[in-house]
Design an enzyme around this catalytic site. Structure first.
Site, mmCIF file in Angstrom:
data_model
loop_
_atom_site.group_PDB
_atom_site.id
_atom_site.type_symbol
_atom_site.label_atom_id
_atom_site.label_comp_id
_atom_site.label_asym_id
_atom_site.label_seq_id
_atom_site.Cartn_x
_atom_site.Cartn_y
_atom_site.Cartn_z
ATOM 1 N N ARG A 160 15.255 -2.798 -7.434
ATOM 2 C CA ARG A 160 15.363 -4.224 -7.756
ATOM 3 C C ARG A 160 14.016 -4.848 -8.094
ATOM 4 O O ARG A 160 13.871 -5.570 -9.074
ATOM 5 C CB ARG A 160 15.988 -4.978 -6.579
ATOM 6 C CG ARG A 160 17.432 -4.596 -6.300
ATOM 7 C CD ARG A 160 17.946 -5.369 -5.090
ATOM 8 N NE ARG A 160 19.300 -4.983 -4.762
ATOM 9 C CZ ARG A 160 19.621 -3.960 -3.964
ATOM 10 N NH1 ARG A 160 18.660 -3.246 -3.429
ATOM 11 N NH2 ARG A 160 20.872 -3.668 -3.708
ATOM 12 N N ILE A 161 12.998 -4.598 -7.259
ATOM 13 C CA ILE A 161 11.699 -5.234 -7.465
ATOM 14 C C ILE A 161 10.998 -4.633 -8.673
ATOM 15 O O ILE A 161 10.450 -5.354 -9.519
ATOM 16 C CB ILE A 161 10.834 -5.114 -6.199
ATOM 17 C CG1 ILE A 161 11.517 -5.829 -5.025
ATOM 18 C CG2 ILE A 161 9.441 -5.695 -6.441
ATOM 19 C CD1 ILE A 161 10.846 -5.620 -3.677
ATOM 20 N N CYS A 210 2.111 -3.910 -3.655
ATOM 21 C CA CYS A 210 2.776 -4.982 -2.894
ATOM 22 C C CYS A 210 4.017 -4.433 -2.207
ATOM 23 O O CYS A 210 4.928 -5.197 -1.874
ATOM 24 C CB CYS A 210 3.158 -6.139 -3.818
ATOM 25 S SG CYS A 210 1.760 -7.026 -4.506
ATOM 26 N N ARG A 261 4.352 -1.026 0.300
ATOM 27 C CA ARG A 261 4.114 -0.584 1.667
ATOM 28 C C ARG A 261 2.742 0.066 1.769
ATOM 29 O O ARG A 261 2.355 0.870 0.913
ATOM 30 C CB ARG A 261 5.196 0.437 2.114
ATOM 31 C CG ARG A 261 6.523 -0.195 2.496
ATOM 32 C CD ARG A 261 6.414 -0.942 3.811
ATOM 33 N NE ARG A 261 7.627 -1.628 4.203
ATOM 34 C CZ ARG A 261 7.919 -2.895 3.914
ATOM 35 N NH1 ARG A 261 7.070 -3.618 3.199
ATOM 36 N NH2 ARG A 261 9.027 -3.452 4.343
ATOM 37 N N GLU A 278 -2.031 -3.073 9.711
ATOM 38 C CA GLU A 278 -2.031 -4.509 9.450
ATOM 39 C C GLU A 278 -2.201 -5.300 10.748
ATOM 40 O O GLU A 278 -1.419 -5.090 11.675
ATOM 41 C CB GLU A 278 -0.742 -4.913 8.732
ATOM 42 C CG GLU A 278 -0.651 -4.297 7.346
ATOM 43 C CD GLU A 278 0.580 -4.759 6.562
ATOM 44 O OE1 GLU A 278 1.409 -5.515 7.117
ATOM 45 O OE2 GLU A 278 0.724 -4.359 5.403
ATOM 46 N N HIS A 335 -0.145 -9.579 3.414
ATOM 47 C CA HIS A 335 1.281 -9.216 3.362
ATOM 48 C C HIS A 335 2.144 -10.462 3.086
ATOM 49 O O HIS A 335 2.960 -10.875 3.909
ATOM 50 C CB HIS A 335 1.728 -8.543 4.652
ATOM 51 C CG HIS A 335 2.951 -7.674 4.477
ATOM 52 N ND1 HIS A 335 3.170 -6.530 5.200
ATOM 53 C CD2 HIS A 335 4.010 -7.779 3.646
ATOM 54 C CE1 HIS A 335 4.318 -5.974 4.828
ATOM 55 N NE2 HIS A 335 4.846 -6.721 3.879
ATOM 56 N N LEU A 336 1.983 -11.000 1.882
ATOM 57 C CA LEU A 336 2.666 -12.241 1.513
ATOM 58 C C LEU A 336 3.863 -12.016 0.592
ATOM 59 O O LEU A 336 4.429 -12.992 0.085
ATOM 60 C CB LEU A 336 1.669 -13.178 0.808
ATOM 61 C CG LEU A 336 0.455 -13.633 1.622
ATOM 62 C CD1 LEU A 336 -0.438 -14.530 0.779
ATOM 63 C CD2 LEU A 336 0.891 -14.351 2.889
#
Length: 529
Positions: free
Chosen positions: A155-156, A234, A236, A265, A283-284
């Site tokens: 999807r992304i 963006c 993992r 993180e 991690h936005l």
């Protein structure tokens, strides 16, 4: 665990208020406790039926073990690498996610990162804040005509590709699941990875973190890339080897990197973050009001649907259960579980190969959810604490039980309109066959003996085999029931095979002592189905 009987849900991270509101409107008790320490989580989870997390809460095997009532873990987002899915499956806990909830937000951030790399926007903005006016230092590049490699075309990935095509970028990509024909429909030419590395100006990764994708970009792959290649992650932390990326940046092999995620993180090693050619965010990817509202709303609705028996969506570790919630399939699952229990009891073994054969067109797609149901029935009453449709297949394999499925559209009368389920213990004469009448699972055949009037398989059931010429067993059974204050709710006998008949008796309550009955029968079993 009775799926659907949820009462109390813990939300362990900050989510949009709509999540709590939807859960409460669905009749669930909700506790919101963001920022719990590990020890606090272990205490709070003990009496919860559901847990909703984002990415900060680590749902480990220890947490799952402490959660005595837990039935479902809901991840408000896509990736579930903060959940020990195998441990959850073993315990029979469903894991859900919201795969579409943050797709647009993550895609838009990725596109923004690509633009920032091309024009060094963050560095130029920081320079201005320092009072400088350095136009020559921040010479950028146009995206038009450049080649973008999209690794992972879910999807992304496809949203990123279509958006960057609007900037005139040529999009190539790789995905082991999406076919080249499908990716061509959204403008991505699929190539083997070895052909991608030397052709691309920008690389963006959109895969889950798996053993096969960990370190996908490494020293070897960077060496095969064009000098000055730009990298975006963006997805993992860990998909891009951070040590290799730093070396490539220092040598100039990588011209710049945009990172929203890190192996650790927040990152303790600041070398990457501090590199002048690295743009980084904390991690936005899903941090938009729209994504948070969407993910919170979706996971809450999924859990309410599960609790009310309406349906099951977004399941990570029990996909077969998605169909199991349909009203027309529930009786068949009950039947399959009962047949597994009867076969295991009659065959006196749990190990070996079991074949489940579905007969009749209505059951053509039923094997996916009837197979774990049969396995659960065969394992019921064993040493396992709790066997569910979620963990039955895994536990069956570990117990040495192999369950396979076949199908035939042909079904004998009088069951041609509904279908039959036949379960056989391979290498033995043991076989049971059943169907569903109305919503009641019934036994049609056992070891070649047919019941003209099928026997209901529910509640306390007593099954025995005796000589057809000897009717004393039934009289003895009714006498035992009378002494115990019980009732004979139903009685069905089979055809005669080798001079013997099978009988199935439905009881109002189990009998505590079958001593008087055993001398009058060849074998007898008492089950609670």
């Amino acid at each position: 665990m009775a799926l659907g009987k949820l009462q109390k849900v813990l939300i362990s991270e900050s989510l949009d208020p709509c999540c709590r509101e939807i859960l409460q409107a669905g009749g669930l008790q909700v506790q919101e406790k963001p920022g719990l320490s590990k020890e606090e989580l272990l205490r709070e989870i003990r009496d919860c039926d559901g847990l909703i997390v984002r990415s900060a809460t680590k749902v480990t095997a220890e947490v799952l073990e402490a959660a005595e009532r837990l039935q479902v873990v809901g991840r408000a987002g896509t990736g579930v690498d903060n959940v020990d899915v195998e441990a959850a499956t073993r315990k029979g806990v469903l894991v859900m996610n919201t795969p579409t909830g943050n797709s647009l937000s993550a895609a838009e951030l990725t596109c923004g990162m690509i633009l920032c790399l091309a024009r060094q926007i963050p560095q130029a903005a920081a320079s201005m804040k320092e009072g400088k006016w350095d136009r020559k230092k921040y010479m950028g590049m146009e995206l038009n005509g450049k080649t973008l490699a999209v690794l992972g075309l879910g999807r992304i990935g496809r949203e990123v590709a279509t958006r960057m095509q609007a900037f005139g970028m040529k999009t190539i990509g790789y995905d082991p699941i999406i076919t080249p024909d499908v990716s061509a429909t959204f403008g991505v030419e699929q190539l083997p990875l070895e052909q991608i590395w030397p052709r691309c100006d920008f690389i963006t990764v959109h895969t889950p973190l798996l053993p096969s994708t960990t370190g996908l970009l490494n020293d070897s792959t960077f060496a095969k890339c064009r000098r000055g290649v730009q990298v975006v992650n963006c997805a993992r932390g860990g998909i891009v080897d951070e040590g290799a990326l730093l070396r490539a940046l220092q040598s100039g092999q990588c011209g710049g990197a945009a990172l929203d995620v890190f192996t650790q993180e927040p990152p303790k090693d600041r070398d990457l973050v501090n590199h002048p050619n690295v743009i980084s965010c904390p991690h936005l990817g899903a941090s938009t009001r729209e994504a948070q509202s969407r993910c919170g709303k979706e996971i809450a609705m999924q859990i309410v649907d599960m609790a009310t028996g309406k349906g099951l969506t977004g399941v990570v570790n029990g996909q077969a259960l998605s169909k199991a919630f349909a009203p027309q399939t529930k009786p068949w699952i009950t039947l399959a579980r009962a047949l597994g229990t009867v076969l295991c009891t009659v065959g006196k073994q749990v190990q070996g190969s079991v074949q489940v054969c579905t007969l009749g067109t209505p059951l053509k797609e039923a094997g996916s959810y009837l197979t774990p149901a049969v396995a659960a029935g065969m394992l019921a009453g064993g040493t396992q604490k709790e066997v569910t449709l979620v963990n039955a297949t895994l536990l069956a394999q570990e117990a040495g039980l192999k369950v396979t499925t076949t199908h035939s559209d042909v079904v004998p009368e009088p069951d041609s309109s509904t279908g039959l389920v036949q379960v056989s213990l391979q290498g033995t004469p043991h076989q049971v066959t059943g169907t569903v009448q109305g919503s009641t699972p019934v036994l049609r055949q056992i070891n070649g003996a047919t019941f003209k009037q099928p026997a209901p398989l529910s509640g306390p059931v007593l099954i025995y085999r005796a000589k057809a010429s000897d009717t004393s067993a039934l009289a003895t059974l009714t006498g035992l029931l009378s002494k115990a204050g019980g009732q004979l709710l139903s009685y069905h006998s089979s055809s005669t095979v080798a001079g013997e008949q099978w009988s199935v008796a439905g009881l109002s309550a189990p009998l505590s002592n079958l001593g008087e009955l055993k001398p009058r029968v060849t074998e007898v079993f008492q089950l609670h189905l």
